[in-house]
Write a protein that holds these residues in place. Structure first.
Motif, PDB file in Angstrom:
ATOM      1  N   PRO A  31       0.819  -1.219   0.000  1.00  0.00           N
ATOM      2  CA  PRO A  31       0.000   0.000   0.000  1.00  0.00           C
ATOM      3  C   PRO A  31       0.849   1.265   0.000  1.00  0.00           C
ATOM      4  N   GLN A  32       2.075   1.161   0.476  1.00  0.00           N
ATOM      5  CA  GLN A  32       2.958   2.334   0.515  1.00  0.00           C
ATOM      6  C   GLN A  32       3.174   2.919  -0.877  1.00  0.00           C
ATOM      7  N   GLN A  33       3.170   2.051  -1.899  1.00  0.00           N
ATOM      8  CA  GLN A  33       3.451   2.501  -3.250  1.00  0.00           C
ATOM      9  C   GLN A  33       2.324   3.344  -3.847  1.00  0.00           C
ATOM     10  N   ALA A  34       1.184   3.378  -3.210  1.00  0.00           N
ATOM     11  CA  ALA A  34       0.065   4.189  -3.702  1.00  0.00           C
ATOM     12  C   ALA A  34       0.115   5.621  -3.198  1.00  0.00           C
ATOM     13  N   PHE A  35       1.085   5.936  -2.318  1.00  0.00           N
ATOM     14  CA  PHE A  35       1.146   7.247  -1.694  1.00  0.00           C
ATOM     15  C   PHE A  35       2.519   7.884  -1.916  1.00  0.00           C
ATOM     16  N   ARG A  36       2.540   9.197  -1.962  1.00  0.00           N
ATOM     17  CA  ARG A  36       3.811   9.911  -1.952  1.00  0.00           C
ATOM     18  C   ARG A  36       4.443   9.769  -0.574  1.00  0.00           C
ATOM     19  N   LYS A  37       5.744   9.992  -0.509  1.00  0.00           N
ATOM     20  CA  LYS A  37       6.486   9.730   0.720  1.00  0.00           C
ATOM     21  C   LYS A  37       5.916  10.487   1.916  1.00  0.00           C
ATOM     22  N   ILE A  70       0.270   9.035   7.381  1.00  0.00           N
ATOM     23  CA  ILE A  70      -0.856   8.136   7.668  1.00  0.00           C
ATOM     24  C   ILE A  70      -0.421   6.823   8.322  1.00  0.00           C
ATOM     25  N   LEU A  71       0.863   6.449   8.176  1.00  0.00           N
ATOM     26  CA  LEU A  71       1.329   5.189   8.746  1.00  0.00           C
ATOM     27  C   LEU A  71       1.179   5.210  10.266  1.00  0.00           C
ATOM     28  N   ASN A  72       0.513   4.199  10.796  1.00  0.00           N
ATOM     29  CA  ASN A  72       0.229   4.041  12.226  1.00  0.00           C
ATOM     30  C   ASN A  72      -0.781   5.072  12.736  1.00  0.00           C
ATOM     31  N   ASN A  73      -1.309   5.905  11.842  1.00  0.00           N
ATOM     32  CA  ASN A  73      -2.393   6.812  12.197  1.00  0.00           C
ATOM     33  C   ASN A  73      -3.708   6.375  11.554  1.00  0.00           C
ATOM     34  N   TYR A  74      -3.636   5.965  10.287  1.00  0.00           N
ATOM     35  CA  TYR A  74      -4.815   5.486   9.569  1.00  0.00           C
ATOM     36  C   TYR A  74      -4.648   4.031   9.113  1.00  0.00           C
TER      37      TYR A  74
END
Length: 738
Positions: A700-706, A712-716
């Motif tokens: 899923p990381q590849q769908a978002f800019r850095k 959002i990591l560990n928040n959403y």
């Protein structure tokens, strides 16, 4: 083996290599904030006559600085850049000018004893910081004057000449007036200096106006690993130059409203001029007509008989400001014939992108007077003309009337507030455009008069389209523009000579939007809605306007544009989620295509909440409050996790207790729809293979800019209990206001 890159910036490196070593060390030892590192440079400086020791010391300093990160070296690099800027040819002249005005004889001897311009600049920075900063302001003002950036020139029609120097200006009264008209939260300061005449400019008076900007904040990562907030008021500055002989006020500032208000305040306080009765004249000179011909017709001007009007001088820039071509002829010469004869028929004046200087000679007599008179007009760039320095008011009026008749002069006329309010929807459409250039056809479709917008400072002419696209059975693709025998029309011709018909020439005129002035105008129309005004530009597409009262609480209000652009949407969502401490707010959207929420804020379309024509404010307050109350709970996540789509490529994730999250692109939407479905099904962990099925990526990381992913990591979204699984992060909702 690859050599390790040195993090020391070019200005710091240049200062270390070129400056006297004791002064270089002293500059690098300066710390202007607690967050700046201690470089711990050697205290003892080598003998200045020992070249080997000096060179070794310079290298040692570079090696010490190379142990620090570029971010830690940035403040020193900025100081070195400022110092070197005042050490070049024009910079040292600016420094010398201000030093002569402010320094005592002892200080002048001390700075003049320094061996070179760089050392004199360093000495002023270390020992006379206020003078150094005043010299910077003067240097920047000279650059603005020469290149026209962030710059406006106003002309003031005085009944009689005013003898004025810096000592006669009431700096306190002028500062109080500027503080009032700009609605500043803190007092500003004004400093006046006399500027001597130069080869390029007459003697003038310079005012440096320093004031605080809107309150802002940045996050500070502390030594203990915790994040804190630092609140500060950034320093802003406006520089004004008044030239008595020309009766011209020039202002440099980053806001067109500031430029206008500061000029008006100076005219009122220092010159005793009633701006309400005789507003300052803001003139623009459009020299583009000379691309087609350097010949001038002889217009009819009441009260005058014009014998001839001829261009005697024409100057064009060749690619860059430093390269120019100037052609001057005698009054009996035809400049067109001279250019054709010596520069060939297809000469640079026919192909010029722009003229930087035009000199015109006029021979005339007044009706009823046999005396033949002459008038010379010189126009430099778009903002300077010698007419205002002409002491004869009749000659000034004649000159401006001729420039107006030739289509060269465009005088600024503030658009009436009622007219601005009537065209508010069209101004919003114009402001929401991606491109800065707009055609006459587009303006006609909006119902806007380009000439009126030019006079009001909202547009500037940029020439005419050379090529248009035609979607026709007989003529398809690109068509070139050709002259037409019919006045006001042009012909279109296809690639193989096909006749594409005629079009209004006005439709093909191109204009550039004055973004700053348009933004200030739109914001000014919205401001009456607010109970607290604190305008702050957070992003080129996002402005904090202030706050309005809803249910006894202050709700922050933002103005957002280009929300139809997915990259802009993602960037603004990230910026607003970083400001979630401000609470749930309202984003007034210029776009009709938009998400329902951005961060912890309700997005409300401007054009759907206009007030009736008879109302005092342009927006309906009740409609905004209703939209806010109806969407408040979703801004804080709602009652259950859900993804609400607002278009094919945009949606909003709502998770109880969290700020709404804007999703852009099909991949982001699909990922969170699957995580929400898994959460509702009672099995929150989703295997990555199922989560990414059909998306063309493995994580899923590849769908978002850095930056977005880190936010959002560990928040959403977080990793599941087992390796290779992901889950939606769910918290507790917050109650809505009563």
């Amino acid at each position: 083996m690859a050599r390790k890159a040195i993090p020391v910036g070019p200005h710091t490196h240049g200062l270390i290599e070129d400056a006297r070593i004791d002064l270089a060390r002293a500059v690098l030892a300066v710390r202007e904030g607690e967050n700046e590192p201690e470089f711990n440079l050697p205290e003892e400086v080598p003998n200045p006559l020992d070249d080997e020791s000096i060179n070794a010391f310079r290298q040692e300093i570079i090696e010490i600085l190379s142990e620090f990160d570029p971010d830690e070296l940035r403040p020193a690099e900025q100081r070195c850049r400022r110092i070197r800027a005042l050490a070049d040819s024009k910079g040292i002249t600016s420094l010398t000018t201000i030093v002569d005005k402010q320094f005592s004889e002892e200080q002048v001897r001390e700075i003049n004893s320094q061996p070179d311009p760089l050392c004199r600049s360093i000495w002023a920075f270390l020992n006379a910081r206020q003078t150094f900063e005043d010299a910077e302001s003067f240097h920047f003002a000279r650059q603005f004057r020469d290149y026209g950036k962030l710059y406006d020139a106003f002309e003031v029609e005085l009944e009689k000449a005013v003898a004025l120097d810096s000592g006669s200006i009431d700096e306190m009264a002028l500062a109080a007036k500027i503080t009032k008209v700009l609605e500043l939260k803190t007092n500003c300061t004004v400093k006046a200096l006399d500027l001597p005449a130069t080869t390029a400019h007459p003697a003038s008076i310079m005012l440096i106006v320093r004031h605080g900007g809107p309150l802002s904040s940045v996050y500070d990562h502390r030594d203990d690993g915790r994040r804190g907030t630092i609140y500060f008021r950034p320093p802003n500055e406006a520089t004004l130059i008044y030239t008595p002989s020309m009766r011209q006020i020039e202002v440099c500032a980053d806001s067109p409203v500031v430029r206008q208000e500061v000029a008006g305040s100076f005219a009122e306080i220092a010159l005793g001029h009633d701006v309400s009765q005789k507003p300052l004249t803001w003139k623009r000179y459009n020299l583009s007509r000379f691309r087609s011909s350097l010949r001038l017709d002889v217009p009819r001007i009441d009260g005058y008989e014009i014998k001839f009007a001829r261009v005697l001088e024409a100057e064009v820039r060749l690619g860059t400001w430093s390269r120019k071509l100037l052609l001057k002829v005698a009054v009996d010469d035809d400049i067109v014939d001279v250019a054709d004869r010596y520069l060939r028929p297809n000469n640079i004046f026919r192909r010029a992108d722009g003229f930087s200087r035009i000199g015109i000679a006029i021979s005339y007599n007044r009706v009823g007077d046999e005396k033949e008179r002459t008038l010379n007009i010189t126009i430099s760039g778009t903002k300077s003309c010698n007419l205002q320095s002409n002491k004869d008011p009749e000659e000034r009026n004649l000159g401006f009337a001729l420039l107006d008749a030739w289509g060269i002069l465009s005088a600024f006329q503030q658009i009436d507030p009622n007219d601005l309010r009537a065209m508010f929807p069209q101004l919003i459409d114009l402001h929401d455009r991606t491109e800065d250039e707009v055609s006459g056809a587009y303006l006609r479709e909006l119902g806007l008069d380009p000439d009126r917008l030019i006079q009001g400072g909202l547009l500037e002419r940029r020439g005419r389209q050379d090529v248009v696209l035609i979607d026709d059975d007989d003529v398809g693709g690109e068509a070139v523009i050709k002259p037409s025998a019919r006045e006001g029309m042009v012909r279109t011709e296809g690639a193989f000579g096909e006749d594409g018909g005629e079009r209004p020439a006005s439709d093909l005129e191109m204009y550039e939007i004055n973004r700053q002035w348009l933004h200030e105008t739109v914001v000014l129309l919205i401001k009456p809605l607010l109970t607290k005004r604190a305008s702050q530009i957070l992003d080129p597409d996002l402005t904090l306007l202030g706050a309005m009262q809803i249910g006894g609480a202050e709700v922050p209000v933002y103005f957002g544009r280009r929300l139809y652009d997915l990259k802009t949407l993602e960037r603004l969502d990230l910026a607003l989620r970083a400001r979630n401490q401000a609470g749930v707010g309202i984003v007034l959207a210029a776009s009709t295509e938009m998400p329902s929420h951005l961060g912890p804020n309700v997005v409300v379309p401007l054009l759907s909440n206009l007030s009736p024509e008879e109302a005092e404010i342009v927006l309906a307050r009740d409609g905004l409050e209703l939209a806010f109350r109806n969407n408040f709970s979703l801004a804080r996540g709602g009652a259950t996790p859900q993804v609400l789509r607002s278009g094919k490529q945009s949606a909003t994730l709502h998770v109880p207790g969290k700020d709404a999250l804007a999703l852009v692109g099909a991949d982001q939407i699909t990922i969170f729809e699957r995580l929400v479905d898994a959460n509702k099904a009672g099995s929150p962990d989703k295997q990555v293979k199922e989560l990414m099925d059909g998306l063309g990526s493995r994580s899923p990381q590849q769908a978002f800019r850095k930056a977005a992913w880190e936010s959002i990591l560990n928040n959403y979204i977080s990793k599941g209990a087992k390796r290779g699984y992901w889950r939606l992060v769910v918290d507790t909702p917050i109650e809505a206001p009563v």
